[in-house]
Enzyme design. Structure first.
Site, PDB file in Angstrom:
ATOM      1  CG  LEU A 130      -1.886   1.167   1.372  1.00  0.00           C
ATOM      2  CD1 LEU A 130      -2.929   1.162   0.259  1.00  0.00           C
ATOM      3  CD2 LEU A 130      -2.593   1.120   2.731  1.00  0.00           C
ATOM      4  N   PRO A 133       6.815   5.788  -1.388  1.00  0.00           N
ATOM      5  CG  PRO A 133       8.759   5.651  -2.675  1.00  0.00           C
ATOM      6  CD  PRO A 133       7.349   5.156  -2.609  1.00  0.00           C
ATOM      7  N   GLY A 136       2.138   6.814   3.389  1.00  0.00           N
ATOM      8  CA  GLY A 136       1.343   5.616   3.596  1.00  0.00           C
ATOM      9  C   GLY A 136       0.072   5.876   4.378  1.00  0.00           C
ATOM     10  NE  ARG A 272      18.359  -6.433  42.852  1.00  0.00           N
ATOM     11  CZ  ARG A 272      19.645  -6.730  42.733  1.00  0.00           C
ATOM     12  NH1 ARG A 272      20.057  -7.975  42.963  1.00  0.00           N
ATOM     13  NH2 ARG A 272      20.519  -5.819  42.393  1.00  0.00           N
ATOM     14  CB  ILE A 341      10.540  -3.182  38.073  1.00  0.00           C
ATOM     15  CG1 ILE A 341       9.452  -2.138  38.354  1.00  0.00           C
ATOM     16  CG2 ILE A 341      10.578  -4.234  39.172  1.00  0.00           C
ATOM     17  CD1 ILE A 341       8.035  -2.669  38.275  1.00  0.00           C
ATOM     18  N   GLY A 343      15.955  -2.990  36.639  1.00  0.00           N
ATOM     19  CA  GLY A 343      17.240  -2.299  36.741  1.00  0.00           C
ATOM     20  C   GLY A 343      18.212  -2.754  35.661  1.00  0.00           C
ATOM     21  CD  GLU A 367      -0.958  -3.433  10.018  1.00  0.00           C
ATOM     22  OE1 GLU A 367      -2.131  -3.194   9.714  1.00  0.00           O
ATOM     23  OE2 GLU A 367      -0.200  -4.127   9.318  1.00  0.00           O
ATOM     24  CB  SER A 370      -0.304   6.932  18.187  1.00  0.00           C
ATOM     25  OG  SER A 370       0.290   5.766  18.699  1.00  0.00           O
ATOM     26  CD  GLU A 371       1.237  10.456  16.375  1.00  0.00           C
ATOM     27  OE1 GLU A 371       1.597   9.537  15.608  1.00  0.00           O
ATOM     28  OE2 GLU A 371       1.613  10.525  17.559  1.00  0.00           O
TER      29      GLU A 371
END
Lengths: 388, 138
Positions: A130, A133, A136, A272, A341, A343, A367, A370-371
């Site tokens: 799909l 350049p 997308g 730990r 956590i 470390g 895919e 987020s925007e």
């Protein structure tokens, strides 16, 4: 709304969970730090076990020889399948089989013979073409690859970018502009064989995980008119439907590695000891673990809700975008906290976190970023509110 | 740590499409299974490990030609192309640092880098100093 698992779903989940923990995870001690394959013997053994479980190619409908497992259950299973080190991009090392692109179920009989059935038998591999350049996220405007009718065939010129698996595929579904005057109605989907003269893999593009996408060029690539998938000019709608459906399992997969990371972090925080007390006794650690749990539970519900709507045949584009956005971002936070956590050990290749940290970052871009998910949701939201 | 894999011959048994196109390190051996070169496919390698091995070995015997832009063997020593018989590889996103690590490990074991890694583009391979140890079975 009842989101409890049915007895059958619980049985499937338990079976897959046991399979991942007892059969898949132990194999990871011998693979490369970023490896995604186990030995051919182990691959075959795992695949046979999955076939015996009746879960081979879960999404393939019963009429095509598959188990036809519904999308809600597959969403639950997707979260289980990825709960191992290589799981996000190589769930169970491919033991559950690769399903063909769903659009081929609506293809012509000739196309089904040539592509669908061989794909179900895993004799032919495919790719999805799909992006270009020029972009997308906005295919209606960005697609510049052009097909020109010439008698009973089409001549295609242009190229595609970010196509996973195109270098080893036997065929691909590419989206091409057939009418430059018609905007999104001028885009058509073609099925093309990768050995067609004029098809070329220019280069592989390495990314931040050990994987590559491809850069393709098409030079006077001639394909028959019968290579059109669906209607001439109907490619944009096909691509949109493909993307919306794909976002749901894509989202759920992210939760799998996040859930595993969280479980590891919970265990580690109990073991730990620092300054004479286990990490779990520190409020700062407790809050991180609780935030993990909140992220996981809320995003899981959203993914299942999207799957349920799609399964019921209701509009689900908004929900699939929301699931994709929430799950990828929540999983990123969970992995980041879990790594913190742990470390120093968290950033070493002895543990899976550094790999997941790189891989999950890709999911906020792949895919649809987020925007773009927010853009998709805003369009739906504003259309509804304006009464259109 | 060395690449913990068996040598594989570059022969008709190689399924070229299954050679990873990803980043990583590789070792090349001669007829006697002696490592003669350690290389890597980094982020700008046009076809990853698959392309690097093609540059050294060419297409596996019996393989079909293929619709891809064949990378040229520029910079590959002719002697390497002549003597290369076996390979082993490791997919690794930290290709460069893993390459240096493999060279370091090799020099610790054999007191020198592989013979065809002696060229101007070789990296500065660190000495392990007081941490010096040899791999088992050397």
């Amino acid at each position: 709304m009842d989101m409890a698992r049915s007895e059958e779903q619980q049985m499937i989940i338990d079976t897959v969970r046991k399979f991942i923990r007892e059969e898949v995870r132990p194999l990871e001690a011998d693979i490369d730090p970023d490896g995604s394959e186990v030995s051919p013997e182990d691959t075959e053994r795992l695949r046979q076990m999955v076939k015996d479980m009746g879960m081979w190619q879960m999404s393939v409908p019963e009429q095509y020889g598959g188990p036809g497992i519904d999308l809600v259950t597959r969403t639950m299973v997707a979260e289980e399948l990825t709960q191992h080190k290589a799981g996000l991009y190589a769930p169970a090392f491919g033991a559950f089989g690769e399903a063909p692109p769903a659009h081929l179920y609506d293809a012509t009989d000739e196309q089904k013979e040539k592509y669908l059935y061989p794909a179900i038998r895993e004799e032919k591999r495919h790719f999805f073409g799909l992006s270009e350049p020029s972009g997308g996220s906005d295919p209606a405007r960005a697609i510049r690859t052009r097909a020109v009718r010439d008698g009973d065939s089409w001549v295609i010129n242009g190229g595609k970018l970010w196509n996973s698996g195109a270098d080893t595929a036997d065929f691909g579904i590419i989206y091409v502009r057939t009418d430059p005057t018609k905007g999104r109605q001028g885009i058509t989907a073609f099925i093309v064989d990768t050995d067609t003269p004029g098809f070329k893999v220019n280069r592989l593009i390495q990314v931040m995980r050990v994987y590559h996408t491809t850069e393709l060029s098409f030079t006077d690539m001639r394909v028959p008119h019968s290579a059109i998938l669906g209607e001439e000019g109907g490619g944009f709608a096909l691509a949109n439907d493909y993307l919306a459906r794909n976002r749901i399992p894509y989202a759920a997969e992210c939760l799998g590695i996040a859930q595993y990371a969280h479980e590891l972090a919970v265990e580690w925080s109990k073991q730990r000891v620092t300054f004479g007390e286990p990490l779990a006794s520190r409020q700062s650690i407790q809050w991180m673990l609780v935030d993990n749990e909140i992220d996981l539970r809320t995003s899981r519900w959203i993914a299942l809700d999207a799957a349920a709507k799609a399964e019921r045949g209701e509009p689900f584009r908004f929900e699939s975008s929301m699931a994709k956005l929430l799950c990828t971002e929540a999983a990123s936070r969970v992995i980041d906290r879990s790594m913190q956590i742990y470390g120093g050990l968290g950033m070493s290749k002895d543990m899976p976190f550094e790999r997941w940290y790189r891989e999950i970052r890709i999911r906020r871009i792949g895919e649809g970023t987020s925007e773009i998910q927010r853009v998709v949701m805003a369009r739906d939201l504003l259309n509804v509110r304006s009464g259109s | 740590m060395r690449i913990r894999k068996e040598w594989k011959p570059w022969d008709p048994s190689v399924d070229f499409k299954k050679v990873p196109g990803t980043m990583g390190v590789y070792e090349i051996a001669d007829e006697q299974h002696a490592c003669i070169y350690i290389g890597y496919a980094g982020g700008t390698s046009p076809h990853g490990l698959r392309g690097e091995l093609y540059r050294i070995f060419g297409m596996p015997p019996g393989s079909e030609t293929w619709n891809w832009s064949h990378p040229q063997p520029d910079g590959i020593a002719p002697e390497l192309r002549q003597r290369a018989r076996y390979y082993r590889l490791e997919e690794n996103s930290n290709a460069y640092s893993r390459w240096v690590e493999c060279l370091t490990r090799y020099r610790e074991d054999y007191d020198d880098v592989p013979e065809l890694n002696h060229d101007a583009r070789a990296p500065r391979v660190p000495y392990l100093g007081r941490y010096h140890w040899k791999s088992e079975g050397i």
